[in-house]
Write a protein that holds these residues in place. Structure first.
Motif, PDB file in Angstrom:
ATOM      1  N   MET A 146     -47.165  12.468  -8.434  1.00  0.00           N
ATOM      2  CA  MET A 146     -48.162  12.056  -7.435  1.00  0.00           C
ATOM      3  C   MET A 146     -48.397  10.564  -7.576  1.00  0.00           C
ATOM      4  N   THR A 147     -48.490   9.874  -6.442  1.00  0.00           N
ATOM      5  CA  THR A 147     -48.618   8.416  -6.493  1.00  0.00           C
ATOM      6  C   THR A 147     -49.684   7.902  -5.526  1.00  0.00           C
ATOM      7  N   PRO A 148     -50.227   6.702  -5.811  1.00  0.00           N
ATOM      8  CA  PRO A 148     -51.292   6.120  -4.989  1.00  0.00           C
ATOM      9  C   PRO A 148     -50.731   5.201  -3.889  1.00  0.00           C
ATOM     10  N   TRP A 149     -51.648   4.523  -3.200  1.00  0.00           N
ATOM     11  CA  TRP A 149     -51.256   3.746  -2.013  1.00  0.00           C
ATOM     12  C   TRP A 149     -51.089   2.256  -2.270  1.00  0.00           C
ATOM     13  N   ASN A 150     -51.534   1.771  -3.432  1.00  0.00           N
ATOM     14  CA  ASN A 150     -51.637   0.306  -3.561  1.00  0.00           C
ATOM     15  C   ASN A 150     -50.275  -0.377  -3.679  1.00  0.00           C
ATOM     16  N   ILE A 172     -42.246  14.929  -5.156  1.00  0.00           N
ATOM     17  CA  ILE A 172     -43.273  13.884  -5.234  1.00  0.00           C
ATOM     18  C   ILE A 172     -44.207  14.006  -4.040  1.00  0.00           C
ATOM     19  N   LYS A 173     -45.521  13.931  -4.341  1.00  0.00           N
ATOM     20  CA  LYS A 173     -46.554  13.933  -3.286  1.00  0.00           C
ATOM     21  C   LYS A 173     -47.042  12.493  -3.191  1.00  0.00           C
ATOM     22  N   VAL A 174     -46.700  11.855  -2.060  1.00  0.00           N
ATOM     23  CA  VAL A 174     -47.059  10.443  -1.924  1.00  0.00           C
ATOM     24  C   VAL A 174     -48.433  10.324  -1.266  1.00  0.00           C
ATOM     25  N   SER A 175     -49.028   9.147  -1.391  1.00  0.00           N
ATOM     26  CA  SER A 175     -50.387   8.964  -0.879  1.00  0.00           C
ATOM     27  C   SER A 175     -50.423   9.082   0.644  1.00  0.00           C
ATOM     28  N   GLU A 176     -51.441   9.758   1.128  1.00  0.00           N
ATOM     29  CA  GLU A 176     -51.624   9.915   2.573  1.00  0.00           C
ATOM     30  C   GLU A 176     -51.931   8.589   3.259  1.00  0.00           C
ATOM     31  N   GLU A 177     -52.387   7.596   2.483  1.00  0.00           N
ATOM     32  CA  GLU A 177     -52.760   6.305   3.079  1.00  0.00           C
ATOM     33  C   GLU A 177     -51.536   5.466   3.436  1.00  0.00           C
ATOM     34  N   THR A 224     -49.883   8.948 -11.046  1.00  0.00           N
ATOM     35  CA  THR A 224     -50.464   7.597 -11.042  1.00  0.00           C
ATOM     36  C   THR A 224     -51.576   7.592 -10.016  1.00  0.00           C
ATOM     37  N   GLY A 225     -52.754   7.167 -10.450  1.00  0.00           N
ATOM     38  CA  GLY A 225     -53.886   7.138  -9.535  1.00  0.00           C
ATOM     39  C   GLY A 225     -55.171   6.931 -10.302  1.00  0.00           C
ATOM     40  N   SER A 226     -56.264   7.421  -9.737  1.00  0.00           N
ATOM     41  CA  SER A 226     -57.578   7.155 -10.334  1.00  0.00           C
ATOM     42  C   SER A 226     -57.820   8.039 -11.558  1.00  0.00           C
ATOM     43  N   THR A 227     -58.718   7.574 -12.405  1.00  0.00           N
ATOM     44  CA  THR A 227     -59.042   8.331 -13.607  1.00  0.00           C
ATOM     45  C   THR A 227     -59.719   9.650 -13.247  1.00  0.00           C
ATOM     46  N   GLU A 247     -50.940   7.572 -15.401  1.00  0.00           N
ATOM     47  CA  GLU A 247     -51.124   6.116 -15.270  1.00  0.00           C
ATOM     48  C   GLU A 247     -52.387   5.946 -14.445  1.00  0.00           C
ATOM     49  N   LEU A 248     -53.488   5.554 -15.096  1.00  0.00           N
ATOM     50  CA  LEU A 248     -54.781   5.623 -14.421  1.00  0.00           C
ATOM     51  C   LEU A 248     -55.396   4.237 -14.213  1.00  0.00           C
ATOM     52  N   GLY A 249     -56.690   4.211 -14.124  1.00  0.00           N
ATOM     53  CA  GLY A 249     -57.366   2.968 -13.755  1.00  0.00           C
ATOM     54  C   GLY A 249     -57.467   1.964 -14.894  1.00  0.00           C
ATOM     55  N   SER A 281     -55.153  -3.459  -7.797  1.00  0.00           N
ATOM     56  CA  SER A 281     -54.132  -3.259  -8.822  1.00  0.00           C
ATOM     57  C   SER A 281     -54.792  -2.726 -10.065  1.00  0.00           C
ATOM     58  N   CYS A 282     -54.128  -1.732 -10.670  1.00  0.00           N
ATOM     59  CA  CYS A 282     -54.681  -1.142 -11.899  1.00  0.00           C
ATOM     60  C   CYS A 282     -54.696  -2.164 -13.028  1.00  0.00           C
ATOM     61  N   THR A 283     -53.779  -3.118 -13.036  1.00  0.00           N
ATOM     62  CA  THR A 283     -53.700  -4.095 -14.134  1.00  0.00           C
ATOM     63  C   THR A 283     -54.514  -5.360 -13.866  1.00  0.00           C
ATOM     64  N   GLU A 380     -67.068  -1.016 -14.256  1.00  0.00           N
ATOM     65  CA  GLU A 380     -66.340  -0.022 -13.458  1.00  0.00           C
ATOM     66  C   GLU A 380     -65.200  -0.675 -12.689  1.00  0.00           C
ATOM     67  N   GLU A 381     -64.176   0.107 -12.435  1.00  0.00           N
ATOM     68  CA  GLU A 381     -63.035  -0.423 -11.682  1.00  0.00           C
ATOM     69  C   GLU A 381     -63.435  -0.557 -10.217  1.00  0.00           C
ATOM     70  N   ILE A 382     -63.431  -1.781  -9.700  1.00  0.00           N
ATOM     71  CA  ILE A 382     -63.811  -2.009  -8.297  1.00  0.00           C
ATOM     72  C   ILE A 382     -62.603  -1.798  -7.387  1.00  0.00           C
ATOM     73  N   PHE A 383     -61.431  -2.157  -7.880  1.00  0.00           N
ATOM     74  CA  PHE A 383     -60.183  -2.039  -7.116  1.00  0.00           C
ATOM     75  C   PHE A 383     -60.272  -2.842  -5.816  1.00  0.00           C
ATOM     76  N   GLY A 384     -60.766  -4.066  -5.951  1.00  0.00           N
ATOM     77  CA  GLY A 384     -60.868  -4.981  -4.826  1.00  0.00           C
ATOM     78  C   GLY A 384     -60.823  -6.406  -5.358  1.00  0.00           C
TER      79      GLY A 384
HETATM   80  P1  NAD Z   1     -56.232   8.708  -6.179  1.00  0.00           P
HETATM   81  O1  NAD Z   1     -56.419   9.224  -7.556  1.00  0.00           O
HETATM   82  O2  NAD Z   1     -57.303   8.970  -5.189  1.00  0.00           O
HETATM   83  O3  NAD Z   1     -54.903   9.343  -5.540  1.00  0.00           O
HETATM   84  C1  NAD Z   1     -53.644   9.308  -6.179  1.00  0.00           C
HETATM   85  C2  NAD Z   1     -52.793  10.467  -5.665  1.00  0.00           C
HETATM   86  O4  NAD Z   1     -53.413  11.692  -6.015  1.00  0.00           O
HETATM   87  C3  NAD Z   1     -52.640  10.475  -4.139  1.00  0.00           C
HETATM   88  O5  NAD Z   1     -51.347  10.907  -3.807  1.00  0.00           O
HETATM   89  C4  NAD Z   1     -53.673  11.481  -3.723  1.00  0.00           C
HETATM   90  O6  NAD Z   1     -53.386  12.094  -2.497  1.00  0.00           O
HETATM   91  C5  NAD Z   1     -53.603  12.483  -4.858  1.00  0.00           C
HETATM   92  N1  NAD Z   1     -54.826  13.282  -4.987  1.00  0.00           N
HETATM   93  C6  NAD Z   1     -56.083  12.957  -4.604  1.00  0.00           C
HETATM   94  N2  NAD Z   1     -56.917  13.993  -4.821  1.00  0.00           N
HETATM   95  C7  NAD Z   1     -56.185  14.977  -5.379  1.00  0.00           C
HETATM   96  C8  NAD Z   1     -56.478  16.303  -5.829  1.00  0.00           C
HETATM   97  N3  NAD Z   1     -57.698  16.809  -5.744  1.00  0.00           N
HETATM   98  N4  NAD Z   1     -55.478  17.049  -6.356  1.00  0.00           N
HETATM   99  C9  NAD Z   1     -54.235  16.533  -6.455  1.00  0.00           C
HETATM  100  N5  NAD Z   1     -53.882  15.303  -6.016  1.00  0.00           N
HETATM  101  C10 NAD Z   1     -54.849  14.525  -5.497  1.00  0.00           C
HETATM  102  O7  NAD Z   1     -55.912   7.160  -6.321  1.00  0.00           O
HETATM  103  P2  NAD Z   1     -55.718   6.089  -5.156  1.00  0.00           P
HETATM  104  O8  NAD Z   1     -57.047   5.796  -4.555  1.00  0.00           O
HETATM  105  O9  NAD Z   1     -54.596   6.496  -4.286  1.00  0.00           O
HETATM  106  O10 NAD Z   1     -55.229   4.810  -6.015  1.00  0.00           O
HETATM  107  C11 NAD Z   1     -56.100   3.962  -6.677  1.00  0.00           C
HETATM  108  C12 NAD Z   1     -56.216   4.325  -8.148  1.00  0.00           C
HETATM  109  O11 NAD Z   1     -54.938   4.375  -8.743  1.00  0.00           O
HETATM  110  C13 NAD Z   1     -56.981   3.288  -8.948  1.00  0.00           C
HETATM  111  O12 NAD Z   1     -57.895   3.904  -9.820  1.00  0.00           O
HETATM  112  C14 NAD Z   1     -55.902   2.567  -9.740  1.00  0.00           C
HETATM  113  O13 NAD Z   1     -56.331   1.966 -10.920  1.00  0.00           O
HETATM  114  C15 NAD Z   1     -54.925   3.653  -9.976  1.00  0.00           C
HETATM  115  N6  NAD Z   1     -53.595   3.093 -10.241  1.00  0.00           N
HETATM  116  C16 NAD Z   1     -53.075   3.134 -11.511  1.00  0.00           C
HETATM  117  C17 NAD Z   1     -51.840   2.563 -11.778  1.00  0.00           C
HETATM  118  C18 NAD Z   1     -51.239   2.548 -13.181  1.00  0.00           C
HETATM  119  O14 NAD Z   1     -50.046   2.305 -13.298  1.00  0.00           O
HETATM  120  N7  NAD Z   1     -52.006   2.780 -14.234  1.00  0.00           N
HETATM  121  C19 NAD Z   1     -51.123   1.961 -10.745  1.00  0.00           C
HETATM  122  C20 NAD Z   1     -51.674   1.932  -9.471  1.00  0.00           C
HETATM  123  C21 NAD Z   1     -52.902   2.507  -9.227  1.00  0.00           C
END
Ligand code: NAD
Length: 486
Positions: A146-150, A172-177, A224-227, A247-249, A281-283, A380-384
């Motif tokens: 699973m991956t995020p949109w940034n 792989i489930k990619v971000s809807e955004e 990869t996504g939010s904590t 890989e989180l925030g 960006s997470c970093t 807190e992570e603002i992500f902006g």
């Molecule tokens: P998010 O956690 O909202 O979403 C990430 C993925 O998870 C998306 O594909 C989303 O559709 C899916 N998802 C959301 N809810 C879900 C659920 N209930 N069950 C299963 N899957 C679900 O994150 P985001 O808003 O897309 O991205 C921003 C976050 O990602 C920030 O916190 C950022 O720090 C983090 N990030 C981390 C890294 C890293 O390498 N550490 C890199 C980029 C972004």
């Protein structure tokens, strides 16, 4: 209306129940396309296709697997501008500073994992006479990613290339955004890979993502996504007893020493803050600790440079900073800034909406001072595009503040005094520390976090082997040699 289908079992498919999701351009509000709104049945079909493809793919020689990845990289290189434009439109990221380099990074990752796929080495273990004991690195099976949109293309490619190089198949489930550029890259993969080796599912996190977490054929979860969502992924992995990578925030510290009050460092600090990706960006080095003796002069440099960054149309070559991804994220960023200002913080530059356009979610690059280390904007992570600047006096004090965080992804140290720089780098609780460099990951370096920033390492073949293989032991009893044969 353009409809872009997802990839399951080598075919471009719609959702089983025929539902679609819109994808908008953040900078203009334009409807770019619709993608399938996948549900449980689609995820099950993707997992079945990946499971069916697994045996053939794991038995494909590593050099051949690597060769295919390299060819995908070469094909991506041939159409990189087209993909970069699509990526800039759907993410709102500036094409010059973000989308083109992101596609470049994906090409490099494909070539890197293509070239290192043969590095799946085992060990022999001496257990005494009469026993031969060796280990092999075995793929895990179907990886659910699973991956995020940034940075969707880079962050999807790093998982897919690493998992495939090590002999796994992938759903792989990619971000809807921002799914469109990843789907375009998936079409390139599909020209080279056997059907089912890579499956790309689009849809909402709470639907397609949740279905992937519960899917019984998935042998490994890589997220990869939010904590917040990362914790749910880990709980789901615990339920099913499958390994997980996260890989989180982050809320990474950037520490400037008294000897680094110069323009090169100020440019580096701005790059490390990822202002040119709207700070998404997470970093991001979003906690800027500047020594008190240079606090004002150094921040004047940073504010002046940040204030000169050109905000605007992501596709314009002059643009440094594009649009935040959506209204919700824009509102969240602005709330952190308003709250800090209400508490007494001052915006040295920025601090609100960019008014050059009446469309989109443009925010001015913002540097806040007068922020206490324990305020939400500093914790807190603002992500902006918001950096908080805090003065420090002693190394002990700044290291304590830097480490007083739930997160531990990255860290930056700026000094020409090698002792001070390395002493500080060694004390930071972070997965990745950069000294006098504020740029992104490169293939070959192991990248990932500690604490609430995650588990596991990406971008390196070592990280891929740890994340996507298990060590299998084979023990053989050797018979005494029969000297009287014949
Ligand atoms: P998010 O956690 O909202 O979403 C990430 C993925 O998870 C998306 O594909 C989303 O559709 C899916 N998802 C959301 N809810 C879900 C659920 N209930 N069950 C299963 N899957 C679900 O994150 P985001 O808003 O897309 O991205 C921003 C976050 O990602 C920030 O916190 C950022 O720090 C983090 N990030 C981390 C890294 C890293 O390498 N550490 C890199 C980029 C972004």
């Amino acid at each position: 209306m353009t409809r872009t289908r997802m990839l399951i079992g080598g075919l471009d498919v719609e959702a089983a129940d025929g539902r679609w999701l819109p994808v908008y351009a953040p900078a203009t509000g334009e409807l770019l396309a619709e993608v399938p709104r996948a549900g449980r049945a689609d995820v099950a079909a993707a997992a079945e296709a990946a499971a069916a493809a697994f045996d053939g793919w794991r038995r494909t020689p590593p050099a051949a697997r690597g060769g295919l990845l390299t060819r995908v990289g070469d094909d991506l290189a041939a159409c990189r501008e087209e993909i970069a434009v699509l990526l800039a439109r759907e993410t709102g990221n500036a094409i010059r500073l973000q989308s083109r380099p992101e596609v470049r990074s994906a090409i490099d990752l494909l070539r890197y994992f293509g070239g290192t796929a043969t590095e799946l080495k085992g060990e022999t273990v001496p257990l005494g006479d009469g026993l031969l004991n060796f280990t092999t690195r075995e793929p895990l099976g179907v990886v659910g990613a699973m991956t995020p949109w940034n940075a969707p293309v880079q962050l999807s490619t790093v998982k897919v290339a690493a998992a495939l190089a090590t002999g796994n198949t992938v759903v792989i489930k990619v971000s809807e955004e921002a799914p469109l550029a990843v789907l375009a890259v998936a079409a390139i993969f599909n020209r080279h890979l056997p059907p089912g080796v890579l499956n790309v599912v689009t849809g909402l996190g709470g639907e397609a993502g949740a279905a992937l977490l519960a899917e019984p054929r998935i042998a490994k979860l890589s997220f990869t996504g939010s904590t917040v969502i990362g914790r749910m992924v880990m709980a789901a992995a615990a339920d099913r007893v499958v390994p997980v990578s996260l890989e989180l925030g982050g809320k990474s510290p950037s520490i400037v020493f008294p000897d680094a009050d110069d323009d090169v460092t100020a440019d580096g600090v701005i790059a490390s803050m990822r202002f040119p990706r709207q700070g998404q960006s997470c970093t991001a080095g979003s906690r800027l600790f500047v020594h008190e003796s240079i606090f004002e002069s150094f921040l004047a440099r940073v504010a002046e440079k940040a204030g000169r960054l050109v905000v605007g149309d992501p596709l314009d070559e002059r643009t440094d900073i594009g649009s935040i991804i959506n209204e919700r994220q824009f509102g969240r960023v602005d709330r952190y800034v308003r709250e800090a200002v209400d508490l007494g913080a001052e915006a040295l530059t920025g601090g609100g909406r960019w008014t050059g356009s009446d469309q989109g979610f443009f925010y001015t690059p913002t540097v806040l001072t007068g922020v206490r280390h324990d305020w939400a904007a500093a914790r807190e992570e603002i992500f902006g595009p918001v950096q908080v600047a805090i003065p420090w006096r002693t190394e002990d004090e700044v290291v304590a503040m830097a480490n007083d965080s739930d997160y531990g992804l990255a860290g930056y140290v700026w000094s020409h005094d090698i002792d001070a720089a390395l002493r500080t780098a060694a004390r930071l609780d972070a997965g990745w520390v950069q000294v006098n460099r504020g740029l992104g990951q490169l293939p070959g370096l192991s990248y990932g976090g500690v604490k609430a920033s995650g588990i596991g390492r990406e971008f390196s073949i070592e990280g891929a082997i740890d994340a996507f293989t298990h060590r299998k032991t084979t023990t053989i009893a050797l018979r005494e040699r029969n000297l009287h044969v014949g």
